[in-house]
Design a protein around this motif. Structure first.
Motif, PDB file in Angstrom:
ATOM      1  N   GLY A  15       0.801  -1.211   0.000  1.00  0.00           N
ATOM      2  CA  GLY A  15       0.000   0.000   0.000  1.00  0.00           C
ATOM      3  C   GLY A  15       0.839   1.268   0.000  1.00  0.00           C
ATOM      4  N   ALA A  16       0.291   2.316  -0.611  1.00  0.00           N
ATOM      5  CA  ALA A  16       1.002   3.596  -0.725  1.00  0.00           C
ATOM      6  C   ALA A  16       0.331   4.635   0.148  1.00  0.00           C
ATOM      7  CB  ALA A  16       1.026   4.048  -2.187  1.00  0.00           C
ATOM      8  N   GLN A  17       0.343   4.362   1.468  1.00  0.00           N
ATOM      9  CA  GLN A  17      -0.381   5.233   2.391  1.00  0.00           C
ATOM     10  C   GLN A  17       0.401   6.472   2.836  1.00  0.00           C
ATOM     11  OE1 GLN A  17      -0.715   1.730   2.939  1.00  0.00           O
ATOM     12  NE2 GLN A  17      -2.705   1.855   1.938  1.00  0.00           N
ATOM     13  N   SER A  18       1.709   6.490   2.623  1.00  0.00           N
ATOM     14  CA  SER A  18       2.497   7.625   3.092  1.00  0.00           C
ATOM     15  C   SER A  18       3.444   8.110   1.998  1.00  0.00           C
ATOM     16  CB  SER A  18       3.307   7.237   4.335  1.00  0.00           C
ATOM     17  OG  SER A  18       4.389   6.401   3.984  1.00  0.00           O
ATOM     18  N   PRO A  19       3.760   9.407   1.986  1.00  0.00           N
ATOM     19  CA  PRO A  19       4.686   9.918   0.962  1.00  0.00           C
ATOM     20  C   PRO A  19       6.085   9.334   1.101  1.00  0.00           C
ATOM     21  CG  PRO A  19       4.210  11.606   2.616  1.00  0.00           C
ATOM     22  CD  PRO A  19       3.259  10.480   2.863  1.00  0.00           C
TER      23      PRO A  19
END
Length: 457
Positions: free
Chosen positions: A354-358
């Motif tokens: 998942g790409a939940q944070s920069p």
């Protein structure tokens, strides 16, 4: 009989030109040629990526939607597609150096025009026209550098020149980090007009490619150009040149589409097109969008968004430097296949977790960009090696057209898919990288340390 004798004479001249180039040690003249052309290539990269660093300002200023952003990014690559085809034809017909000069003038003049754009539509038009020059400069420069370099150590020499392109990408990030917030977005395009001054230096310091002149039957000019290079090399090394050793040269015929699609070249053409398309779909599909993603999706400040984009470019520069220093050891096929596997692993992993944070996006996209940069720079070395001199500019130009097509499709796909979540974008690019790894590993031809005429008769 006279025509046959003339043909044999031309073949002998071509063989002599190749043999004399192969005996030349790398000297400060070669480095000077690499620097002169490299400055143009630096600004080509700078201009290509400038749009990424002005978009965080233009998006709220002109109230641009996702599809508009994608179109503005892709329009430049549409121009580059036209430029790659146009200037490759010009280089094949009128010479490498002349085509380079024309492409540099177009990209510089239109960069200045972009600085005076007054709205979205005007910038879209100017950016498309600027792309025509951008698309022509880099592939023709790669052809020229390859043709003046001997086989031994060609990979390292050419890629150390090509390294200037990712340096230009990093330079765009560094300069934008200072220029855009302080002076405004227009000054990125003003800076991009500087290479117009190079045309004068090119005319005085760079002779036409002797290989190209010989294939055109312009033997006296080929002799003059080669004599100039030999004299400059002797002056630089302060040693007599090694003796000429016989090198087989190709039996040159007029260029034709068989040089791209005939029995010997069709497999090469399809493989190298796959390499260009996959590498640049990842390279431009993600990195051109990154500052805007950080700004709009993760709501980072303008300064931090530009800084994160710059970090990615620095990682890519490390990948290209690693490739330049090792490609003559590992070879083209092995390095490219491994690099595609590395990019695929990073992107698919980001989709999975998942790409939940920069920060997570920065790390995993950075890894993918490290590996995709290996292929995107290496393709400029590899492609000229796959085609004969008579069709080299045409082969490289058509191959880089796939770069431009990928560069148009990638940002547009991101613009259309971003609303459904970043993870799906990363998965799509990861699968493409995995497929390219298989194609490269199975079908690519190895060209390491082989004379151009031996690889591509």
């Amino acid at each position: 009989m006279a025509a046959l004798d003339q043909l044999h004479l031309h073949q002998s001249k071509r063989s002599d030109v190749v043999a004399r180039i192969e005996r030349l040690p790398i000297s400060t003249w070669h480095v000077k040629a690499r620097v002169i052309i490299g400055v143009a290539t630096f600004f080509d990269a700078f201009d290509a990526l400038a749009i990424a660093f002005v978009l965080p300002v233009l998006v709220p200023l002109w109230k641009l939607a996702g599809p508009q952003i994608g179109l503005l990014i892709s329009a430049g690559y549409l121009g580059q597609l036209a430029g790659a085809l146009l200037f490759s034809w010009a280089a094949q017909r009128y010479g490498r150096v002349r085509a380079l000069q024309w492409s540099i003038l177009v990209m510089s003049i239109m960069s200045l025009a972009c600085a005076f754009a007054w709205d979205y539509r005007s910038l879209l038009v100017f950016r498309t026209l600027q792309g025509v020059g951008l698309g022509g400069e880099v592939p023709i420069a790669a052809v020229y550098i390859s043709e003046i370099t001997r086989a031994q150590g060609r990979g390292r020499f050419v890629l150390l020149y090509e390294l200037i392109f990712p340096v230009g990408l990093v330079g765009a990030g560094l300069i934008a980090r200072w220029v855009v917030p302080v002076f405004g977005w227009q000054y990125m395009f003003v800076i991009g007009a500087i290479p117009a001054l190079l045309v004068v230096f090119m005319q005085r310091q760079l002779p036409e490619s002797p290989r190209w002149l010989a294939t055109r039957g312009r033997d006296a000019e080929a002799e003059a150009a080669l004599t100039f290079i030999e004299r400059e090399t002797e002056k630089a090394t302060q040693k007599p040149l090694p003796p000429v050793q016989t090198v087989a040269a190709a039996d040159e015929q007029p260029a034709s589409w068989a040089d791209l699609f005939g029995p010997k070249y069709l497999r090469r053409t399809l493989v190298v097109w796959t390499i260009w398309f996959a590498a640049y779909l990842i390279t431009y599909g993600l990195t051109v969008w990154l500052p805007t993603i950080y700004r709009t999706v993760f709501h980072l400040s303008l300064g931090q968004s530009l800084q994160y984009g710059l970090i990615t470019q620095v990682v890519g520069l490390a990948g290209t430097l690693t490739c330049a220093l090792t490609i003559d050891y590992f070879g083209r096929r092995s390095w490219f296949a491994m690099a595609f596997v590395g990019a695929a692993a990073a992107l698919i992993a980001l989709w999975f977790i998942g790409a939940q944070s920069p920060l997570r996006v920065l790390v995993f996209v950075g890894i993918a960009f490290f590996f995709s940069s290996v292929v995107s720079i290496g393709a400029y070395l590899y492609t000229p090696e796959l085609y004969p001199t008579r069709a080299r500019a045409m082969g490289v130009g058509v191959a880089t057209a796939w770069l431009r097509l990928a560069s148009m499709i990638g940002p547009t796909v991101v613009g259309l898919m971003i609303g459904g979540g970043l993870e799906n974008v990363f998965l799509a690019f990861g699968v493409i990288a995995a497929l390219a790894a298989i194609v490269t590993a199975v079908f690519a031809v190895e060209t390491k340390n082989r004379v151009l005429e031996e690889v591509s008769p």
